[in-house]
Design a protein around this motif. Structure first.
Motif, PDB file in Angstrom:
ATOM      1  N   ALA A 297     -20.305   0.665  -5.113  1.00 38.51           N
ATOM      2  CA  ALA A 297     -19.270   0.571  -4.077  1.00 38.51           C
ATOM      3  C   ALA A 297     -18.321  -0.589  -4.346  1.00 38.51           C
ATOM      4  O   ALA A 297     -17.101  -0.447  -4.193  1.00 38.51           O
ATOM      5  N   LEU A 298     -18.860  -1.725  -4.748  1.00 36.82           N
ATOM      6  CA  LEU A 298     -18.001  -2.877  -5.054  1.00 36.82           C
ATOM      7  C   LEU A 298     -17.031  -2.570  -6.184  1.00 36.82           C
ATOM      8  O   LEU A 298     -15.858  -2.931  -6.129  1.00 36.82           O
ATOM      9  N   VAL A 299     -17.527  -1.899  -7.203  1.00 38.47           N
ATOM     10  CA  VAL A 299     -16.678  -1.576  -8.344  1.00 38.47           C
ATOM     11  C   VAL A 299     -15.658  -0.509  -7.959  1.00 38.47           C
ATOM     12  O   VAL A 299     -14.481  -0.601  -8.309  1.00 38.47           O
ATOM     13  N   LYS A 300     -16.090   0.523  -7.207  1.00 40.48           N
ATOM     14  CA  LYS A 300     -15.177   1.601  -6.818  1.00 40.48           C
ATOM     15  C   LYS A 300     -14.096   1.148  -5.842  1.00 40.48           C
ATOM     16  O   LYS A 300     -13.076   1.813  -5.713  1.00 40.48           O
ATOM     17  N   GLU A 301     -14.310   0.011  -5.173  1.00 45.13           N
ATOM     18  CA  GLU A 301     -13.287  -0.524  -4.269  1.00 45.13           C
ATOM     19  C   GLU A 301     -12.045  -1.005  -5.018  1.00 45.13           C
ATOM     20  O   GLU A 301     -10.985  -1.166  -4.419  1.00 45.13           O
ATOM     21  N   GLN A 302     -12.176  -1.229  -6.298  1.00 48.48           N
ATOM     22  CA  GLN A 302     -11.065  -1.720  -7.100  1.00 48.48           C
ATOM     23  C   GLN A 302     -10.049  -0.599  -7.330  1.00 48.48           C
ATOM     24  O   GLN A 302     -10.419   0.545  -7.543  1.00 48.48           O
ATOM     25  N   GLU A 303      -8.759  -0.953  -7.302  1.00 56.73           N
ATOM     26  CA  GLU A 303      -7.691   0.042  -7.431  1.00 56.73           C
ATOM     27  C   GLU A 303      -7.751   0.843  -8.725  1.00 56.73           C
ATOM     28  O   GLU A 303      -7.422   2.023  -8.741  1.00 56.73           O
ATOM     29  N   ASP A 304      -8.156   0.187  -9.802  1.00 54.77           N
ATOM     30  CA  ASP A 304      -8.128   0.855 -11.100  1.00 54.77           C
ATOM     31  C   ASP A 304      -9.421   1.592 -11.441  1.00 54.77           C
ATOM     32  O   ASP A 304      -9.590   2.080 -12.549  1.00 54.77           O
ATOM     33  N   VAL A 305     -10.328   1.715 -10.465  1.00 52.91           N
ATOM     34  CA  VAL A 305     -11.591   2.414 -10.693  1.00 52.91           C
ATOM     35  C   VAL A 305     -11.642   3.660  -9.804  1.00 52.91           C
ATOM     36  O   VAL A 305     -11.533   3.566  -8.592  1.00 52.91           O
TER      37      VAL A 305
END
Length: 147
Positions: free
Chosen positions: A119-127
């Protein structure tokens, strides 16, 4: 004894050879720098900053980010069950039965922490999405080798 006519400079062949070596070193350095995934490093810093993830015995890592797909390490996959990974992380669980409440709790906790990392990684715009990759290196460092 040295020749009196020698000026102390390198001959043409040696100069060309040194220029060729220096050029190869520069190209190698440039290739290495371009192959580094600085964004993955930034995402790993984000994961390390999360107290819940930092306290967990396995450190989830972003291995690479390509076209919106973050490849992340995991201690479990279709090749290896979560139970095997948990028994590495928590040696005290090694002798428990598969249906042991403590082992089930540990499995649920692993799922929660792994979901938090994703979830933390997917919150990033480029992911756009996360792809999990079994961390064979981590397993090997604990004496588990997959064939």
């Amino acid at each position: 004894m040295a020749d009196a006519g020698q000026t102390g400079t390198l001959d043409d062949f040696t100069q060309r050879y040194l220029y060729l070596l220096a050029g190869a070193a520069v190209i190698g350095l440039a290739w290495w720098l371009l192959s580094l995934d600085f964004r993955a490093s930034q995402l790993n810093d984000l994961l390390e900053a999360d107290a819940d993830l930092a306290a967990y015995p396995y450190q989830f890592r972003v291995l690479a980010l390509d076209n919106g797909v973050a490849r992340m390490s995991s201690p479990r996959s279709a090749q290896m069950s979560a139970l095997q990974g948990l028994r590495v992380m928590y040696p005290e669980l090694r002798d428990l039965a598969i249906d042991s409440p403590r082992l089930m709790e540990a499995q649920e906790r692993l799922a929660q922490v792994q979901s938090r990392a994703a979830a933390l990684v997917k919150e990033q715009e480029d992911v756009d999405r996360v792809e999990w990759v079994l961390d064979e290196r981590w397993l090997a460092s604990h004496g588990i080798y997959l064939q």
